[in-house]
Structures are given as structure tokens and as C-alpha cells.
Design an enzyme around this catalytic site. Structure first.
Site, PDB file in Angstrom:
ATOM      1  N   ASP A  53      -1.178 107.972  -8.984  1.00  0.00           N
ATOM      2  CA  ASP A  53      -0.355 107.203  -8.056  1.00  0.00           C
ATOM      3  C   ASP A  53       0.851 106.738  -8.861  1.00  0.00           C
ATOM      4  OD1 ASP A  53      -1.261 105.083  -9.566  1.00  0.00           O
ATOM      5  OD2 ASP A  53      -2.148 103.961  -7.893  1.00  0.00           O
ATOM      6  N   HIS A  54       1.602 105.776  -8.318  1.00  0.00           N
ATOM      7  CA  HIS A  54       2.800 105.307  -9.018  1.00  0.00           C
ATOM      8  C   HIS A  54       2.462 104.688 -10.369  1.00  0.00           C
ATOM      9  CE1 HIS A  54       1.086 102.236  -6.437  1.00  0.00           C
ATOM     10  NE2 HIS A  54       1.542 101.333  -7.288  1.00  0.00           N
ATOM     11  N   CYS A  80      -4.697 106.299 -12.172  1.00  0.00           N
ATOM     12  CA  CYS A  80      -4.043 105.203 -11.450  1.00  0.00           C
ATOM     13  C   CYS A  80      -3.934 104.035 -12.435  1.00  0.00           C
ATOM     14  CB  CYS A  80      -4.774 104.851 -10.158  1.00  0.00           C
ATOM     15  SG  CYS A  80      -6.471 104.275 -10.331  1.00  0.00           S
ATOM     16  N   GLY A  81      -3.763 102.828 -11.928  1.00  0.00           N
ATOM     17  CA  GLY A  81      -3.602 101.692 -12.835  1.00  0.00           C
ATOM     18  C   GLY A  81      -4.844 101.456 -13.673  1.00  0.00           C
ATOM     19  N   THR A  82      -5.990 101.434 -13.006  1.00  0.00           N
ATOM     20  CA  THR A  82      -7.260 101.198 -13.700  1.00  0.00           C
ATOM     21  C   THR A  82      -8.158 102.433 -13.771  1.00  0.00           C
ATOM     22  OG1 THR A  82      -8.310 100.591 -11.615  1.00  0.00           O
ATOM     23  CG2 THR A  82      -7.321  98.792 -12.916  1.00  0.00           C
ATOM     24  N   HIS A 108     -23.763 115.229 -20.531  1.00  0.00           N
ATOM     25  CA  HIS A 108     -24.929 114.835 -19.728  1.00  0.00           C
ATOM     26  C   HIS A 108     -24.661 114.861 -18.227  1.00  0.00           C
ATOM     27  CE1 HIS A 108     -27.358 112.562 -23.063  1.00  0.00           C
ATOM     28  NE2 HIS A 108     -26.980 113.782 -23.425  1.00  0.00           N
ATOM     29  N   ARG A 122     -32.505 119.281 -18.708  1.00  0.00           N
ATOM     30  CA  ARG A 122     -32.952 118.106 -17.934  1.00  0.00           C
ATOM     31  C   ARG A 122     -31.780 117.399 -17.256  1.00  0.00           C
ATOM     32  NH1 ARG A 122     -32.395 116.564 -23.132  1.00  0.00           N
ATOM     33  NH2 ARG A 122     -31.605 114.470 -23.627  1.00  0.00           N
ATOM     34  N   HIS A 123     -30.603 117.554 -17.821  1.00  0.00           N
ATOM     35  CA  HIS A 123     -29.435 116.905 -17.215  1.00  0.00           C
ATOM     36  C   HIS A 123     -29.048 117.598 -15.908  1.00  0.00           C
ATOM     37  CE1 HIS A 123     -29.220 114.589 -20.814  1.00  0.00           C
ATOM     38  NE2 HIS A 123     -29.109 115.672 -21.549  1.00  0.00           N
ATOM     39  N   ARG A 127     -31.235 116.321 -13.142  1.00  0.00           N
ATOM     40  CA  ARG A 127     -30.834 114.984 -12.675  1.00  0.00           C
ATOM     41  C   ARG A 127     -29.610 115.054 -11.768  1.00  0.00           C
ATOM     42  NH1 ARG A 127     -32.089 112.840 -18.771  1.00  0.00           N
ATOM     43  NH2 ARG A 127     -34.335 112.845 -18.489  1.00  0.00           N
TER      44      ARG A 127
HETATM   45  C1  RB5 Z   1      -1.933  99.962  -7.818  1.00  0.00           C
HETATM   46  O1  RB5 Z   1      -1.352  98.708  -7.884  1.00  0.00           O
HETATM   47  C2  RB5 Z   1      -3.376  99.905  -8.296  1.00  0.00           C
HETATM   48  O2  RB5 Z   1      -4.152  99.180  -7.395  1.00  0.00           O
HETATM   49  C3  RB5 Z   1      -3.928 101.305  -8.467  1.00  0.00           C
HETATM   50  O3  RB5 Z   1      -3.119 102.015  -9.341  1.00  0.00           O
HETATM   51  C4  RB5 Z   1      -5.329 101.407  -9.034  1.00  0.00           C
HETATM   52  O4  RB5 Z   1      -5.487 100.650 -10.182  1.00  0.00           O
HETATM   53  C5  RB5 Z   1      -6.428 101.250  -8.062  1.00  0.00           C
HETATM   54  O5  RB5 Z   1      -7.608 101.372  -8.383  1.00  0.00           O
END
Ligand code: RB5
Length: 145
Positions: free
Chosen positions: A8-9, A65-67, A98, A132-133, A136
Site C-alpha cells: 500500500d502507500h 504495508c505499514g506493519t 516448517h 510431518r510439517h 500439519r
Molecule cells: C496504513 O496507515 C496502515 O494502516 C497500513 O499500512 C497497515 O499497517 C495495515 O495493517
């Protein structure tokens, strides 16, 4: 290998760096977008990349993305996709060895470029151990609801 990469951005800069790194390693990389830092919805790109991997058009996907959280949540809704959010090399290696992860998710706001490149190398360079993996994975991989 044939990769497809999307963001994303908030993941645009890391997307460009990882695409270049993969191409340097000799892989082909399709960029699913976006092309600008204009605010957009990570879910759209997550589903686009996940469906392209699920259909077999691409062998592996990368989502940033951000996170990395939203990307991994959305991508894992697509059948046959095993998306792994990895913020260290150990997670990246294990997600392949795994869990046979076929989509790597990263958070550009969480890790720096050097770590992201090390994670990418570990993820691309590790084979699934099977055995085994695989058993699962089979338990949940075909769930259709
Ligand atoms: C964008 O602000 C943020 O929410 C997105 O990039 C992401 O981290 C969502 O999980």
C-alpha cells in the site's frame, strides 16, 4: 522463481527495494502496485497478490504495508495461501522450513532496509522440509469456510 509483489502507500519504498533485490538474485518480479504514495487500501493489493499465488500464476508473493498485519490477515483469507508476517530472519527461515509460506509479509514502518533484505534472502533461500510439517499444513490448507 516467479514473484508478484504488492504494497500500500506505507510500503511503497520497501516494495521497490525488494523488487530490485529479487531481480538482482535472478528472479522475475511482477509489481501489482500501487505506483504512488497516495493513500490506498492494503486489502485490495493483498487479495490481488494472494489470488495470483493461489492460482499458480506466480510461485511466491510479497506484501508490504505499514506493519504487515493487514496484508497478512487479508492474504490468508485466500485458499491455498500461507502468508507469513516475518520481522526477523529466524521467522523467515521457519516460515519456509516448517510452514511452506508462499507469501511473505513485511512492515515498512517496523523494520529497516538492511533487516528487510536479510529477511528476504532467508525466506527465498530456505526450502520446505515436508514430512510431518506437510501433514500439519494439510489439516488446515484445504479449509473452505
Ligand atoms: C496504513 O496507515 C496502515 O494502516 C497500513 O499500512 C497497515 O499497517 C495495515 O495493517
Amino acid at each position: 522463481m516467479k514473484f508478484i509483489i504488492g504494497s500500500d502507500h506505507a510500503g511503497l519504498a520497501l516494495k521497490a527495494a525488494l523488487k530490485a533485490a529479487l531481480e538482482d538474485m535472478g528472479h522475475s518480479v511482477e509489481d501489482a502496485g500501487p505506483e504512488t504514495t497516495e493513500s490506498t487500501d492494503y486489502s485490495r493489493y493483498a487479495l490481488q497478490v494472494a489470488r495470483a499465488v493461489s492460482s499458480g500464476t506466480y510461485e511466491r508473493g510479497i506484501l508490504i504495508c505499514g506493519t504487515g498485519l493487514g496484508m497478512s490477515m487479508a492474504a490468508n483469507r485466500v485458499r491455498g495461501v500461507r502468508a507469513a508476517l516475518c520481522h526477523n530472519e529466524y521467522m523467515a527461515r521457519m516460515s519456509r522450513a516448517h510452514n511452506d509460506a508462499n507469501v511473505l509479509c513485511l512492515g515498512e514502518r517496523v523494520i529497516g532496509l538492511g533487516l528487510a533484505l536479510s529477511i528476504l534472502e532467508a525466506w527465498v533461500g530456505t526450502e520446505f522440509e515436508g514430512g510431518r510439517h506437510q501433514r500439519r499444513l494439510d489439516i488446515f490448507d484445504q479449509v473452505n469456510n
